[in-house]
Write a protein that holds these residues in place. Structure first.
Motif, PDB file in Angstrom:
ATOM      1  N   HIS A 147       0.843  -1.195   0.000  1.00  0.00           N
ATOM      2  CA  HIS A 147       0.000   0.000   0.000  1.00  0.00           C
ATOM      3  C   HIS A 147       0.879   1.246   0.000  1.00  0.00           C
ATOM      4  N   PHE A 148       0.251   2.398  -0.244  1.00  0.00           N
ATOM      5  CA  PHE A 148       0.972   3.672  -0.139  1.00  0.00           C
ATOM      6  C   PHE A 148       0.037   4.729   0.424  1.00  0.00           C
ATOM      7  N   ASP A 149       0.630   5.771   1.001  1.00  0.00           N
ATOM      8  CA  ASP A 149      -0.128   6.888   1.569  1.00  0.00           C
ATOM      9  C   ASP A 149      -0.049   8.065   0.609  1.00  0.00           C
ATOM     10  N   LEU A 150      -1.193   8.651   0.341  1.00  0.00           N
ATOM     11  CA  LEU A 150      -1.277   9.792  -0.570  1.00  0.00           C
ATOM     12  C   LEU A 150      -1.790  11.003   0.203  1.00  0.00           C
ATOM     13  N   ALA A 151      -1.022  12.091   0.192  1.00  0.00           N
ATOM     14  CA  ALA A 151      -1.472  13.367   0.749  1.00  0.00           C
ATOM     15  C   ALA A 151      -2.229  14.075  -0.364  1.00  0.00           C
ATOM     16  N   LEU A 152      -3.487  14.363  -0.141  1.00  0.00           N
ATOM     17  CA  LEU A 152      -4.331  14.967  -1.177  1.00  0.00           C
ATOM     18  C   LEU A 152      -4.165  16.484  -1.213  1.00  0.00           C
ATOM     19  N   HIS A 153      -3.926  16.994  -2.412  1.00  0.00           N
ATOM     20  CA  HIS A 153      -3.879  18.443  -2.636  1.00  0.00           C
ATOM     21  C   HIS A 153      -4.126  18.692  -4.119  1.00  0.00           C
ATOM     22  N   ASP A 154      -4.336  19.923  -4.478  1.00  0.00           N
ATOM     23  CA  ASP A 154      -4.629  20.273  -5.869  1.00  0.00           C
ATOM     24  C   ASP A 154      -3.446  19.937  -6.772  1.00  0.00           C
ATOM     25  N   ALA A 155      -3.773  19.556  -7.999  1.00  0.00           N
ATOM     26  CA  ALA A 155      -2.740  19.236  -8.994  1.00  0.00           C
ATOM     27  C   ALA A 155      -1.878  20.459  -9.261  1.00  0.00           C
ATOM     28  N   GLY A 156      -0.591  20.228  -9.419  1.00  0.00           N
ATOM     29  CA  GLY A 156       0.342  21.298  -9.736  1.00  0.00           C
ATOM     30  C   GLY A 156       0.806  22.095  -8.536  1.00  0.00           C
ATOM     31  N   GLU A 157       0.195  21.873  -7.376  1.00  0.00           N
ATOM     32  CA  GLU A 157       0.597  22.573  -6.162  1.00  0.00           C
ATOM     33  C   GLU A 157       1.633  21.752  -5.418  1.00  0.00           C
ATOM     34  N   PRO A 158       2.651  22.394  -4.839  1.00  0.00           N
ATOM     35  CA  PRO A 158       3.599  21.621  -4.037  1.00  0.00           C
ATOM     36  C   PRO A 158       2.930  21.130  -2.751  1.00  0.00           C
ATOM     37  N   ARG A 159       3.457  20.042  -2.206  1.00  0.00           N
ATOM     38  CA  ARG A 159       2.881  19.495  -0.976  1.00  0.00           C
ATOM     39  C   ARG A 159       3.330  20.355   0.207  1.00  0.00           C
ATOM     40  N   ARG A 160       2.394  21.085   0.731  1.00  0.00           N
ATOM     41  CA  ARG A 160       2.612  21.874   1.949  1.00  0.00           C
ATOM     42  C   ARG A 160       1.478  21.533   2.893  1.00  0.00           C
ATOM     43  N   ALA A 161       1.747  21.572   4.175  1.00  0.00           N
ATOM     44  CA  ALA A 161       0.717  21.239   5.169  1.00  0.00           C
ATOM     45  C   ALA A 161      -0.551  22.057   4.934  1.00  0.00           C
ATOM     46  N   SER A 162      -0.387  23.318   4.562  1.00  0.00           N
ATOM     47  CA  SER A 162      -1.555  24.186   4.357  1.00  0.00           C
ATOM     48  C   SER A 162      -2.354  23.805   3.106  1.00  0.00           C
ATOM     49  N   ALA A 163      -1.707  23.133   2.154  1.00  0.00           N
ATOM     50  CA  ALA A 163      -2.377  22.757   0.904  1.00  0.00           C
ATOM     51  C   ALA A 163      -3.056  21.391   0.997  1.00  0.00           C
ATOM     52  N   VAL A 164      -2.641  20.560   1.947  1.00  0.00           N
ATOM     53  CA  VAL A 164      -3.174  19.198   2.063  1.00  0.00           C
ATOM     54  C   VAL A 164      -4.602  19.246   2.589  1.00  0.00           C
ATOM     55  N   ILE A 165      -5.507  18.596   1.843  1.00  0.00           N
ATOM     56  CA  ILE A 165      -6.921  18.587   2.221  1.00  0.00           C
ATOM     57  C   ILE A 165      -7.380  17.215   2.741  1.00  0.00           C
ATOM     58  N   GLY A 166      -6.476  16.255   2.769  1.00  0.00           N
ATOM     59  CA  GLY A 166      -6.824  14.932   3.288  1.00  0.00           C
ATOM     60  C   GLY A 166      -5.729  13.926   2.970  1.00  0.00           C
ATOM     61  N   HIS A 167      -5.937  12.715   3.439  1.00  0.00           N
ATOM     62  CA  HIS A 167      -4.972  11.635   3.220  1.00  0.00           C
ATOM     63  C   HIS A 167      -5.715  10.368   2.827  1.00  0.00           C
ATOM     64  N   ARG A 168      -5.079   9.549   2.028  1.00  0.00           N
ATOM     65  CA  ARG A 168      -5.627   8.246   1.628  1.00  0.00           C
ATOM     66  C   ARG A 168      -4.539   7.196   1.772  1.00  0.00           C
ATOM     67  N   MET A 169      -4.922   6.030   2.254  1.00  0.00           N
ATOM     68  CA  MET A 169      -4.053   4.869   2.231  1.00  0.00           C
ATOM     69  C   MET A 169      -4.619   3.974   1.136  1.00  0.00           C
ATOM     70  N   ILE A 170      -3.811   3.657   0.115  1.00  0.00           N
ATOM     71  CA  ILE A 170      -4.297   2.962  -1.079  1.00  0.00           C
ATOM     72  C   ILE A 170      -3.543   1.642  -1.242  1.00  0.00           C
ATOM     73  N   GLY A 171      -4.292   0.556  -1.359  1.00  0.00           N
ATOM     74  CA  GLY A 171      -3.686  -0.759  -1.580  1.00  0.00           C
ATOM     75  C   GLY A 171      -3.254  -0.919  -3.032  1.00  0.00           C
ATOM     76  N   TYR A 172      -2.110  -1.546  -3.233  1.00  0.00           N
ATOM     77  CA  TYR A 172      -1.614  -1.754  -4.593  1.00  0.00           C
ATOM     78  C   TYR A 172      -2.629  -2.449  -5.499  1.00  0.00           C
ATOM     79  N   PRO A 173      -3.384  -3.447  -5.006  1.00  0.00           N
ATOM     80  CA  PRO A 173      -4.339  -4.111  -5.920  1.00  0.00           C
ATOM     81  C   PRO A 173      -5.396  -3.171  -6.497  1.00  0.00           C
TER      82      PRO A 173
END
Length: 193
Positions: free
Chosen positions: A155-181
């Protein structure tokens, strides 16, 4: 004279039967060889070729096949703006020119031990390390944009934010844990990434 002709006919008949038996053995050997050929081996042979991939439960991907790991392939978009990683388990079909498909059925390249060890997790850990923005598409066609924070064994963890924006704590709107399958395609924000 008659006996000579009789023996010549027998010899011709034996030669014909021998050739037929040899052709049958060659055909069976080819079937056996093909039965052992994997999709990954054929795709590795198509490196550098323009292909179109139909992805299970997601939009297809088209472009130049850039590489094949143990359980994934990389594709550079025909437009050149994006690159994609497609897990082998998500591939429904592959379209390529007939000569390329025929050539892929007779692999000439030896298996690379390094490529055999480069799993999807390895690639995702590298993407996480580089902090490249991604668009992740999972089963059912659902997609999210963001940055991979970490990648585990399955699995992997994805920090959700708008496309093209750098990952900053203020830009992150959520998190997902996604299984490879569940992963169908991973689109990188830039081909250089």
């Amino acid at each position: 004279m008659r006996w000579q002709r009789f023996f010549e006919d027998l010899e011709l008949q034996l030669d014909t039967e021998w050739e037929a038996e040899r052709a049958a053995l060659d055909t069976e050997a080819e079937r056996l060889r093909l039965s052992r050929l994997t999709l990954r081996e054929r795709l590795a042979e198509l490196t550098g070729v323009e292909i179109a991939i139909d992805v299970i439960e997601a939009d297809g991907v088209r472009g130049c096949l850039t590489g094949a790991g143990s359980d994934w392939i990389g594709i550079a978009s025909s437009a050149g703006a994006r690159a994609a990683v497609v897990p082998l388990h998500a591939i429904a079909s592959v379209a390529a020119a007939e000569p390329d498909l025929l050539r892929s059925a007779r692999p000439a390249r030896g298996r690379s031990p390094l490529a055999e060890r480069m799993t999807l997790g390895f690639v995702l850990r590298d993407v996480a390390r580089r902090r490249v923005g991604v668009r992740v598409v999972v089963s059912g066609g659902v997609s999210w944009t963001g940055t991979i924070d970490r990648a585990g064994a399955d699995h992997f963890d994805l920090a959700l934010h708008d496309a093209g924006e750098p990952r900053r704590a203020s830009a992150v709107i959520g998190h997902r844990m996604i299984g490879y399958p569940a992963l169908r395609t991973l689109h990188l924000d830039s081909a250089e990434g």
